[in-house]
Scaffold this motif. Structure first.
Motif: not given
Ligand SMILES: Nc1nc2c(c(=O)[nH]1)N[C@H]1C(S)=C(S)[C@@H](COP(=O)(O)OP(=O)(O)OC[C@H]3O[C@@H](n4cnc5c(=O)[nH]c(N)nc54)[C@H](O)[C@@H]3O)O[C@H]1N2
Ligand SMILES: Nc1nc2c(c(=O)[nH]1)N[C@H]1C(S)=C(S)[C@@H](COP(=O)(O)OP(=O)(O)OC[C@H]3O[C@@H](n4cnc5c(=O)[nH]c(N)nc54)[C@H](O)[C@@H]3O)O[C@H]1N2
Ligand code: SF4
Ligand SMILES: [Mo]
Length: 679
Positions: A110-111, A116, A135, A380, A383, A454, A567, A637, A669
């Protein structure tokens, strides 16, 4: 007006430097930083929307507790109360089970800023359960490790010198926006741009040639190209002889493949790959961009090996304009990782790991001791794959803690919400996995409300744990954030950036003095010291010795359509799509289907369609478009608040490769199959 330097910390190729304009303590405007040589003063739409993200009415500004869980009844609590609830539970679980293993820490990208990683360090130091895997890129990474011995890529700015650019299974016009400048520069200089994708993407729209293979068949396509190049004697014999292991065996292998077989596997006429082969072998230098979408398949890693072999055959390695591009972390190695290390302070902590791939099932399976508390940061969970299993998995948790900016899909199951700062409210150092520039992220405004970084949250947790159980965790409590950033910089990094002090680094972004080329010395850290088409390591890990094609997954009678979920331009994974500036007029999520399929199923634009498989169903409006083939459907996504969530239908099966580089195989995926019916 005050101006500060910030860096966008999203999981994005561009890691843009930004200038933030602050008036009376308020962030009023964000622009690109023209001193940043890669991004040249520009941002994407998401970057310009940060002023809205920081001040969005839905941003959470103080700690909250939801009671009962899932009720939506959140009430404000103090940080002291929040820390007390969290740390007392942690210690109670340790008392009950004898270790912190019942606590699972789940953080991804997420960051991606270095400060962090304090939380990662803390939970490792506590010897809790931590999530393992990513992922993004694992399967492709291992293919590089087998073939080259390491993951290195040329400086992306060197792409301007290419005469052929093959963009294979990636969509940079959306996902790596700033790279399009270099691609377009090369194009203007006469380069041909080829896009290979089952989907006609925004990148394909800018290409000279678009090749549309069946998803998951790229290995066979690469072998077809290799066969043509070798048969026509267009390969670099001297390079192969001197620098490549297994070159002759590979040539013999491809010579025996029939064009008809390749046509059947890829769904392409032979002229398609022959043209690509001819251009790539004759218009030199040529480069290949390997996208992340390409490797999200059960045979994704092996397909990568086939494509890497093309660079070896043509000797398109180690010279300007050539090479193979994929995310890499060369200069992450120049950082000290002090923040994580300072919290960890142990060489080999007795952590327990749980796979990200099928997190819900895997975390439920853990016993002795079971997981009873989940700590989410920058995540999240919706995801992940197989989200249908999440509810049951979360039910077993006695406490779920979330650190974030917004209440998202995961918050429904959280008990405690800890609000964190954005990059404008904290110091940080954010390395890029793509370009060679480094900039410091300065604090531009005071934290909004009661938000904490964080890093601070990690410090607070450590402090309270030690108060309640003296000596419980050995972590540093002191130092300004600015000092923490300075500690991340090694003498080697200073040298490479040609600066002598931290303050110089605050003046503007700097570029690392590293070779713009990858593998210029043609020395490869593989067992043979050569580029290995024949890989003993791959063999030892259960893969073919050569980059042979391994068939992927196929649709079934019950679920005849492949579901792709790549994406989106206006989101960064689950982020940004909740903002009005970025959701306005976008009208997502939609389910894209081919006009021929629409006709067959008597579906009209905007009809609501039930998409289903054995895992569940999702209902979405349709957009009819010829951008995708007839047997495929597509939706992007992301987090679309209050809308159906597509990952319910993704089963989390593993890619072939990934364990070597990231400890877990990648997640396939895009090997997801579904059926449709009109609602
Ligand atoms: N169907 C499908 N699903 C996928 C994908 C796909 O191609 N298709 N791609 C996948 C891939 S490659 C990835 S990388 C993942 C990503 O999925 P996640 O790993 O969940 O990452 P993000 O959605 O970027 O961010 C998650 C959360 O981080 C929070 N956040 C932002 N900045 C900060 C911070 O400084 N501190 C904290 N504590 N929280 C923060 C945001 O508000 C957000 O709610 O999804 C995967 N999911
Ligand atoms: N705007 C924006 N930028 C982002 C992100 C974002 O969410 N939004 N996310 C960031 C992250 S975490 C990641 S991991 C990257 C992902 O960025 P990309 O590398 O672009 O990867 P994807 O979006 O997963 O998929 C790219 C393309 O792969 C194609 N594809 C799928 N399967 C196959 C196949 O079998 N063969 C071929 N040839 N092509 C295939 C898809 O149709 C899609 O067009 O982007 C990063 N940048
Ligand atoms: S999301 Fe990517 S392109 Fe957009 S501002 Fe952030 S780093 Fe730059
Ligand atoms: Mo990713």
């Amino acid at each position: 007006m005050e101006v500060y330097r910030n860096v966008c910390p999203r999981n994005c190729f561009c890691t843009c430097s930004m200038l933030s304009y602050v008036e009376n303590g308020k962030l009023i405007r964000v622009t690109g930083d023209s001193e940043h040589g890669f991004t040249k003063g520009k941002l994407c739409a998401k970057g310009y929307a940060y002023t809205q993200r920081v001040y969005d009415a839905k941003r959470i500004l103080h700690p909250m507790r939801q009671y009962p869980r899932g009720s939506g009844r959140w009430h404000r609590i103090t940080w002291d109360e929040a820390m007390d609830i969290v740390t007392r539970k942690m210690l109670e679980l340790r008392g009950r089970y004898g270790s912190f293993w019942p606590i699972c820490f789940n953080k991804q990208t997420g960051n991606i800023g270095m400060l962090h990683y304090a939380l990662d360090g803390l939970f490792a130091a506590l010897e809790s359960t931590v999530v393992n895997g990513t992922s993004c890129w694992s399967a492709g990474l291992d293919a590089f490790l087998y073939t080259f011995g390491d993951m290195r890529k040329p400086d992306p700015e060197d792409m301007v010198n290419s005469k052929i650019i093959i963009i294979w299974g990636g969509n940079p016009a959306w996902t790596a926006l700033h790279q399009m400048y270099y691609i377009n520069q090369a194009h203007e200089n006469g380069a041909k741009v080829i896009v290979i994708d089952p989907v006609f993407t925004a990148t394909a729209a800018q290409a000279d040639i678009f090749i549309q293979p069946k998803a998951g068949s790229d290995g066979a396509l690469a072998l077809g190209i290799a066969k043509y190049i070798t048969k026509q004697n267009l390969y670099d014999q001297a390079f192969l002889k001197q620098f490549v292991e297994g070159g002759n065996e590979f040539i013999q292998y491809v010579a025996n493949l029939s064009d008809q077989w390749i046509e059947e596997e890829t769904g392409l006429p032979r002229e398609a790959w022959q043209e690509v082969a001819h251009l790539y072998a004759t218009q030199r230098p040529g480069c290949i961009w390997l996208g992340l979408g390409l490797q999200r398949h059960v045979n994704g890693g092996q397909n990568f090996r086939g494509i890497l072999a093309l660079a070896a055959l043509t000797g398109n390695i180690g010279v300007s304009g050539a090479g193979v591009y994929y995310p890499s972390q060369e200069h992450w190695r120049l950082l000290t990782w002090q923040t994580r290390a300072a919290f960890l302070k142990k060489a080999e902590p007795a952590i327990r790991t749980v796979s990200l791939n099928n997190f819900a099932q895997e975390v439920s399976k853990l016993s002795d001791p079971p997981v009873k508390m989940l700590f989410l940061a920058g995540r999240d969970l919706w995801q992940d794959a197989n989200t249908g299993a999440l509810e049951a998995a979360l039910e077993q948790m006695e406490l779920v803690v979330q650190v974030d900016h917004f209440l998202n899909r995961s918050s429904h199951f959280a008990d405690i919400f800890l609000p964190c700062t954005t990059q404008f409210e904290e110091w940080d150092l954010v390395p890029s996995y793509w370009h060679h520039w480094i900039a410091v992220n300065q604090k531009a405004i005071e934290p909004r409300g009661e938000c904490r970084s964080d890093l601070q949250i990690a410090q607070n947790l450590a402090h309270r744990l030690n108060e309640l159980a003296p000596g419980c965790v050995c972590t540093p409590q002191v130092g300004s954030e600015e000092e923490w950033v300075a500690q991340e910089l090694s003498p080697e990094l200073f040298e490479s950036l040609n600066v002598t002090s931290f303050s110089k680094l605050l003046e503007k972004p700097r570029k690392l003095r590293v070779s713009p080329l990858a593998w210029a010395d043609l020395k490869f850290p593989t067992p043979s010291g050569k580029l290995e088409l024949k890989s003993g390591l791959a063999w030892a890990d259960g893969f073919p010795l050569l980059p042979e094609f391994r068939t992927g997954s196929y649709p079934t009678v019950h679920y005849p359509y492949r579901l792709l979920t790549p994406h989106l331009n206006s989101g960064s994974n689950s982020q940004f799509t909740n903002l009005h500036w970025l959701s306005w007029g976008i009208d997502e999520p939609k389910l894209r289907i081919n006009p021929r399929l629409a006709k067959k199923l008597k579906i009209q634009d905007n009809d609501r369609i039930r998409v289903y498989n054995n895992l569940g169903e999702v209902v979405l409006p349709v957009r009819i478009t010829a951008m995708i083939p007839e047997d495929t459907i597509l939706t992007y996504t992301g987090w679309f608040p209050d809308k159906n969530q597509i990952n319910l239908l993704i089963d989390g099966k593993s890619c072939d490769m990934g364990i070597r580089g990231t400890g877990q195989p990648g997640i396939a995926l895009y090997d997801t199959y579904v059926n449709l019916s009109v609602v």
